[in-house]
Scaffold this motif. Structure first.
Motif, PDB file in Angstrom:
ATOM      1  N   ASN A  91     -89.478 -42.874 -70.911  1.00 19.96           N
ATOM      2  CA  ASN A  91     -88.071 -43.271 -71.006  1.00 19.96           C
ATOM      3  C   ASN A  91     -87.218 -42.153 -70.414  1.00 19.96           C
ATOM      4  O   ASN A  91     -87.422 -41.806 -69.259  1.00 19.96           O
ATOM      5  CB  ASN A  91     -87.691 -43.629 -72.440  1.00 19.96           C
ATOM      6  CG  ASN A  91     -88.458 -44.862 -72.909  1.00 19.96           C
ATOM      7  OD1 ASN A  91     -88.439 -45.895 -72.241  1.00 19.96           O
ATOM      8  ND2 ASN A  91     -89.176 -44.752 -74.009  1.00 19.96           N
ATOM      9  N   ASP A  92     -86.306 -41.549 -71.171  1.00 20.37           N
ATOM     10  CA  ASP A  92     -85.454 -40.491 -70.627  1.00 20.37           C
ATOM     11  C   ASP A  92     -86.011 -39.103 -70.865  1.00 20.37           C
ATOM     12  O   ASP A  92     -85.321 -38.110 -70.621  1.00 20.37           O
ATOM     13  CB  ASP A  92     -84.053 -40.601 -71.230  1.00 20.37           C
ATOM     14  CG  ASP A  92     -83.213 -41.632 -70.483  1.00 20.37           C
ATOM     15  OD1 ASP A  92     -83.658 -42.118 -69.414  1.00 20.37           O
ATOM     16  OD2 ASP A  92     -82.108 -41.938 -70.958  1.00 20.37           O
ATOM     17  N   LYS A  93     -87.259 -39.003 -71.336  1.00 16.38           N
ATOM     18  CA  LYS A  93     -87.871 -37.686 -71.559  1.00 16.38           C
ATOM     19  C   LYS A  93     -88.777 -37.334 -70.391  1.00 16.38           C
ATOM     20  O   LYS A  93     -89.435 -38.204 -69.808  1.00 16.38           O
ATOM     21  CB  LYS A  93     -88.676 -37.691 -72.858  1.00 16.38           C
ATOM     22  CG  LYS A  93     -87.810 -37.823 -74.096  1.00 16.38           C
ATOM     23  CD  LYS A  93     -88.602 -37.602 -75.363  1.00 16.38           C
ATOM     24  CE  LYS A  93     -87.664 -37.673 -76.570  1.00 16.38           C
ATOM     25  NZ  LYS A  93     -88.354 -37.364 -77.819  1.00 16.38           N
ATOM     26  N   LEU A  94     -88.799 -36.051 -70.077  1.00 15.91           N
ATOM     27  CA  LEU A  94     -89.636 -35.503 -69.019  1.00 15.91           C
ATOM     28  C   LEU A  94     -90.846 -34.885 -69.720  1.00 15.91           C
ATOM     29  O   LEU A  94     -90.693 -33.944 -70.508  1.00 15.91           O
ATOM     30  CB  LEU A  94     -88.809 -34.415 -68.338  1.00 15.91           C
ATOM     31  CG  LEU A  94     -88.884 -34.126 -66.860  1.00 15.91           C
ATOM     32  CD1 LEU A  94     -88.867 -35.377 -66.008  1.00 15.91           C
ATOM     33  CD2 LEU A  94     -87.750 -33.184 -66.486  1.00 15.91           C
ATOM     34  N   VAL A  95     -92.038 -35.433 -69.463  1.00 14.10           N
ATOM     35  CA  VAL A  95     -93.224 -34.997 -70.200  1.00 14.10           C
ATOM     36  C   VAL A  95     -94.227 -34.350 -69.254  1.00 14.10           C
ATOM     37  O   VAL A  95     -94.668 -34.981 -68.282  1.00 14.10           O
ATOM     38  CB  VAL A  95     -93.894 -36.191 -70.920  1.00 14.10           C
ATOM     39  CG1 VAL A  95     -95.143 -35.729 -71.675  1.00 14.10           C
ATOM     40  CG2 VAL A  95     -92.914 -36.868 -71.870  1.00 14.10           C
ATOM     41  N   CYS A  96     -94.580 -33.100 -69.534  1.00  8.88           N
ATOM     42  CA  CYS A  96     -95.554 -32.362 -68.722  1.00  8.88           C
ATOM     43  C   CYS A  96     -96.843 -32.172 -69.511  1.00  8.88           C
ATOM     44  O   CYS A  96     -96.823 -31.697 -70.649  1.00  8.88           O
ATOM     45  CB  CYS A  96     -94.995 -31.001 -68.328  1.00  8.88           C
ATOM     46  SG  CYS A  96     -96.149 -30.030 -67.311  1.00  8.88           S
ATOM     47  N   VAL A  97     -97.965 -32.539 -68.884  1.00  9.68           N
ATOM     48  CA  VAL A  97     -99.294 -32.268 -69.451  1.00  9.68           C
ATOM     49  C   VAL A  97     -99.916 -31.171 -68.594  1.00  9.68           C
ATOM     50  O   VAL A  97     -99.980 -31.294 -67.364  1.00  9.68           O
ATOM     51  CB  VAL A  97    -100.163 -33.548 -69.443  1.00  9.68           C
ATOM     52  CG1 VAL A  97    -101.582 -33.233 -69.896  1.00  9.68           C
ATOM     53  CG2 VAL A  97     -99.535 -34.629 -70.312  1.00  9.68           C
ATOM     54  N   GLN A  98    -100.333 -30.087 -69.238  1.00 10.37           N
ATOM     55  CA  GLN A  98    -100.909 -28.921 -68.542  1.00 10.37           C
ATOM     56  C   GLN A  98    -102.391 -28.811 -68.916  1.00 10.37           C
ATOM     57  O   GLN A  98    -102.749 -28.280 -69.964  1.00 10.37           O
ATOM     58  CB  GLN A  98    -100.159 -27.654 -68.942  1.00 10.37           C
ATOM     59  CG  GLN A  98     -98.690 -27.671 -68.501  1.00 10.37           C
ATOM     60  CD  GLN A  98     -97.885 -26.519 -69.068  1.00 10.37           C
ATOM     61  OE1 GLN A  98     -97.905 -26.274 -70.275  1.00 10.37           O
ATOM     62  NE2 GLN A  98     -97.147 -25.823 -68.212  1.00 10.37           N
ATOM     63  N   THR A  99    -103.247 -29.321 -68.038  1.00  4.46           N
ATOM     64  CA  THR A  99    -104.673 -29.352 -68.337  1.00  4.46           C
ATOM     65  C   THR A  99    -105.339 -28.063 -67.878  1.00  4.46           C
ATOM     66  O   THR A  99    -105.178 -27.644 -66.732  1.00  4.46           O
ATOM     67  CB  THR A  99    -105.321 -30.571 -67.635  1.00  4.46           C
ATOM     68  OG1 THR A  99    -104.620 -31.744 -68.041  1.00  4.46           O
ATOM     69  CG2 THR A  99    -106.781 -30.702 -68.039  1.00  4.46           C
TER      70      THR A  99
END
Ligand code: YOG
Length: 134
Positions: A91-99
């Protein structure tokens, strides 16, 4: 229409940054300095392309990404680990996954009222930082 994160933002408060730094294995002396900092973020957003520069009197960090495109992230000056990162919209959130070596590592940015939020996650720790427009 996604959220607009553009601007210059100053840290006003944070929660459990110590826990997040411990999870990253940051040494005592560095943690003592880091917890006193009031970093500033400059976010530049053009469509789905972003640059985020975080500056402080101690260390600076810069990241550049496009939504949905995985990139090699070198956390130089932070914990100095490398990871594969990808940022998406929730939605309006910026989500970062750092593997990488650390489990459950990533962050989320969102705007609430006139404040920019950043949730930092690593292993079992969650830290929240709140910024206001400069
Ligand atoms: O932001 O990834 O906006 O990259 C996380 C610090 C402290 C250095 C800060 C310098 C992690 C010593 C960046 C703080 C702790 C402590 C200012 C958060 C590691 C070392 C640079 C971040 C994202 C989202 C953009």
């Amino acid at each position: 229409m996604p959220a607009d994160f553009n601007g210059t933002w100053n840290l006003v408060r944070s929660e459990n940054f110590e826990g997040y730094m411990l999870a990253l294995g940051i040494d005592f002396a560095t943690r003592m300095i880091a917890k006193m900092l009031k970093p500033q973020k400059v976010v530049k957003q053009e469509g789905d392309s972003f640059t985020i520069s975080t500056t402080s009197t101690f260390r600076n960090y810069f990241v550049q990404f496009t939504i949905g495109e995985e990139f090699e992230e070198d956390n130089k000056g932070l914990d100095n680990r490398k990871c594969k990162s990808v940022v998406t919209w929730d939605n309006d959130k910026l989500v970062c996954v750092q593997t990488g070596e650390k489990k459950n590592r990533g962050w989320t940015h969102w705007i609430e009222g006139d404040e920019l939020y950043l949730e930092l996650r690593c292993e079992g720790e969650v830290s929240t930082q709140v910024f206001k427009r400069a």
